[in-house]
Design an enzyme around this catalytic site. Structure first.
Site, PDB file in Angstrom:
ATOM      1  N   GLU A 184     -28.772   4.144 -43.173  1.00  0.00           N
ATOM      2  CA  GLU A 184     -28.730   2.939 -44.003  1.00  0.00           C
ATOM      3  C   GLU A 184     -27.667   1.971 -43.478  1.00  0.00           C
ATOM      4  OE1 GLU A 184     -27.974   1.989 -48.773  1.00  0.00           O
ATOM      5  OE2 GLU A 184     -27.455   3.945 -47.910  1.00  0.00           O
ATOM      6  N   LYS A 228     -34.406  -1.903 -50.150  1.00  0.00           N
ATOM      7  CA  LYS A 228     -34.007  -0.818 -51.041  1.00  0.00           C
ATOM      8  C   LYS A 228     -34.369  -1.174 -52.477  1.00  0.00           C
ATOM      9  CE  LYS A 228     -29.865   2.046 -51.928  1.00  0.00           C
ATOM     10  NZ  LYS A 228     -28.456   2.235 -51.495  1.00  0.00           N
ATOM     11  N   CYS A 236     -31.707   5.645 -49.353  1.00  0.00           N
ATOM     12  CA  CYS A 236     -30.646   6.373 -50.050  1.00  0.00           C
ATOM     13  C   CYS A 236     -30.891   6.573 -51.543  1.00  0.00           C
ATOM     14  CB  CYS A 236     -29.299   5.681 -49.799  1.00  0.00           C
ATOM     15  SG  CYS A 236     -27.889   6.792 -50.105  1.00  0.00           S
TER      16      CYS A 236
END
Length: 690
Positions: free
Chosen positions: A64, A133, A189
């Protein structure tokens, strides 16, 4: 093993190439990073990408925000940094023209006046898409809402980035046009920590490989949480789950990083990196995407979930790309179990043996309670199967508080019964405290053979299937009549491997009983179950006899020894059980093509020194098989399983299912026509295995 010649048959793909068998090679990467230095970070990413190219990788996942570094706080809002990240992405895209792997890298990306934490998918000079994300952590040590906008709900958009017009959104599934089942999606994540991971919807939309670009910091105990999340998501979504991780070089102003990257497939850990590395690293594994597709195909729950979710495949955008696989032999980055029914990890084997044994005991105990049976009738040959069935019977009687003397064990010597097996049978019954008796079946067999005019009755040494089955049938006939006489029922002893191969006498024979506790147990597992009962002290006083039985040649003992003294060998006729159990597992559990089973078997069995063996496996019986032997015995399996033995399984007695993928009951895992043919399986094997 690399370097195999690209062996092909007419119209077939190269046999030794992983891409011919539905595998995709993936890598999860932990490059070294420098805080807020996109040039350095891009160079490190490219170096790993080149390593992955050399190792034959198809897909590589990086951490990330790896191009900027993750822990840089308000520097994310600096235009100089964002501009340099975009420039470096453009350079990576250009460099990817000469690289085989698809690269998924993490970067901050501007779109419509907002900044997003993104996964950028790159291959062959192109940016295929950008996935933002969905869920931003904004608790404890995380403050991502300060810099980024959440990507949840963003769909159908495009953006201009790094000189290219690119699809942008959380609704992207990437699919190779020239490599079957190579379909993947990305999340970042925190997404997998949420109650509704975006990867779940991507899986329901068709993605078989789910990629997570992570920069999760480490605190005590968090590593186990990550493993649990990745394993469970791969199991729940019937997918592979690739988890990258931030590592050396990230800012430790307030946090620390352990570089934990992992690859899971259907809940199983396939590969992982070292934690707390001092330099860049990656973990590589070959993912069986074909198997994943077949697993979904055979599990209606998955499709039902897709329907209940509004069929995400209709709302997700498919991003097609040309992957250009080479179909070369690049080895196999995947551990293949020699014994799929027998774990090589000692702790797991102990657990499996404990559970298998007690499932059998519980099943038999319930049947005994339900039938209010006074006696249990068991034929004891001195071989593995009847020994294990008797051990289960003893424990069931112990659990019910019934005396073991009510178990009636019968040894029934025939024309080829050896003194050793008969002695073992008697020693076992004596040690276990059951009531043992002996019935010599030879006089009755001679009468039957004479009545039907068999040549043996005239003194000729004709040992055909009739000669064998007269003995097997008489034994079972005696057992059933003894059950009538003693208010009991017959406990079956035949195992899963014999049922798969049809290596049993139908009807009035060892195929039939009132209840069979071994019907879901592979031959290769039974020996370990017996060893486990000795190791754990289940039966005091029987250990020596059980060891002697374990060392006995597997034989039906129906045909007298030949002139050289060699006894009848089951495995010489139907093939090594270790190979046939391997084929049984992969064909019935996953529905794999025979050529793929041969490919897996070759990797598992070609060298005794490669791969793990189950604990305490005797050195003298560790075998290796070349491809010719594997192909030969696989053909035997296919013919016997698909063409000549289904009618026996269609009429098999009740018994407990013990192992997933290890049952052939027509009331459970396996339903098939009794008049089928093995032709298409044999044709596929012949056409695709050299």
């Amino acid at each position: 093993m690399k370097g195999q010649a690209a062996v092909t048959t007419s119209g077939a793909k190269p046999f030794f190439a992983i891409h011919s068998h539905g595998f995709v090679r993936v890598a999860v990467c932990t490059p070294a990073v420098a805080v807020a230095d996109p040039g350095f970070n891009a160079a490190q990413t490219l170096a790993l990408a080149q390593d992955g190219h050399a190792r034959g990788c198809d897909l590589m996942v990086f951490p990330e925000l790896g191009l900027s570094a993750y822990a840089i706080d308000d520097l994310f809002l600096q235009d100089a940094l964002l501009g340099r990240v975009e420039t470096e992405i453009e350079g990576l895209a250009a460099a990817s023209k000469d690289l085989a792997p698809v690269l998924i890298v993490g970067a901050p990306v501007e779109h419509s006046g907002a900044l997003y934490n993104c996964a950028v998918v790159i291959t062959k000079g192109k940016i295929l898409g950008i996935v933002p994300k969905s869920f931003l952590p904004n608790y404890r040590e995380f403050y991502e809402n300060r810099w980024f906008a959440p990507g949840s709900g963003i769909a159908g958009l495009t953006t201009r980035f790094a000189g290219q017009e690119v699809k942008f959104g959380t609704d992207l599934v990437f699919e190779a046009s020239d490599l079957a089942d190579f379909r993947f999606a990305a999340e970042i994540c925190e997404d997998v920590w949420s109650p509704t991971p975006p990867s779940t919807q991507a899986a329901l939309a068709g993605a078989l490989i789910l990629c997570n670009l992570s920069a999760s910091n480490i605190v005590v105990g968090k590593a186990d949480e990550r493993k649990l999340l990745c394993a469970s998501q791969s199991m729940r979504c019937m997918s592979a789950y690739l988890y990258s991780a931030a590592g050396p070089g990230e800012s430790t102003t307030d946090l620390a990083w352990d570089g934990q990257a992992s690859i899971h497939e259907l809940g199983r850990l396939m590969a992982q990196t070292e934690r707390f590395p001092s330099k860049a690293q990656m973990a590589v594994a070959d993912i069986d995407v074909e198997r994943l597709r077949l697993e979904r195909l055979r599990t209606p729950t998955f499709n039902n979930a897709a329907v209940a979710s509004g069929r995400p495949e209709t709302s997700f955008r498919k991003v097609s790309f040309e992957h250009c696989p080479t179909f070369e032999d690049v080895g196999l980055e995947r551990a293949i179990d020699r014994f799929p029914f027998v774990p090589h990890d000692p702790a797991r084997l102990d657990q499996d043996c404990y559970e298998a044994f007690n499932i059998q005991v519980q099943g038999l105990s319930q049947r005994l309670r339900a039938t209010k049976t006074k006696h249990l009738i068991v034929g004891i040959s001195g071989g593995l199967d009847s020994t294990h069935a008797l051990l289960v019977a003893c424990k069931a009687f112990d659990a019910l508080g019934q005396p073991r003397q009510d178990i009636l064990g019968f040894t029934m010597p025939g024309f080829a019964t050896s003194e050793a097996t008969k002695s073992n049978a008697w020693a076992l019954m004596t040690a276990l405290g059951v009531t043992g008796q002996e019935i010599d079946i030879r006089p009755a067999a001679e009468r039957v053979l004479k009545d039907i005019g068999h040549p043996f009755s005239r003194g000729e040494k004709v040992y055909d299937v009739t000669f064998e089955n007269v003995q097997a049938g008489l034994r079972t006939d005696y057992l059933f009549r003894l059950a009538n006489q003693n208010s009991g029922f017959v406990l079956g002893t035949g195992d899963l491997s014999e049922l798969a191969l049809g290596w049993c006498t139908y009807g009035v024979g060892d195929q039939m009983s009132h209840y069979n506790v071994n019907g879901s147990l592979a031959k290769t597992l039974i020996q370990h179950l017996i060893r486990w009962t000795v190791k754990t002290g289940q039966f005091s006083g029987a250990a020596e006899t059980l060891h002697a039985i374990l060392e006995t040649e597997i034989s039906p003992e129906l045909v007298p020894a030949d002139a050289s003294g060699a006894i009848q060998s089951t495995q010489a006729k139907v093939g090594p059980y270790e190979l046939q159990d391997f084929s049984l597992f992969h064909i019935t559990r996953f529905g794999l093509r025979p050529s793929k089973v041969a490919f897996l078997a070759w990797h598992a069995w070609r060298d005794v020194n490669l791969g793990a063996w189950p604990p305490n496996f005797p050195l003298a019986t560790r075998n290796a098989y070349d491809l010719a032997a594997i192909k030969n015995w696989l053909a035997v399996f296919l013919f016997r399983f698909f063409e000549i033995s289904q009618f026996k399984r269609s009429a098999m007695p009740n018994g407990p299912k013990v192992i997933s993928g290890g049952a052939l009951s027509p009331r459970g895992d396996w339903r098939a026509p009794s008049d089928g043919t093995a032709r298409i399986w044999l044709d596929e094997l012949e056409a695709n295995v050299p």
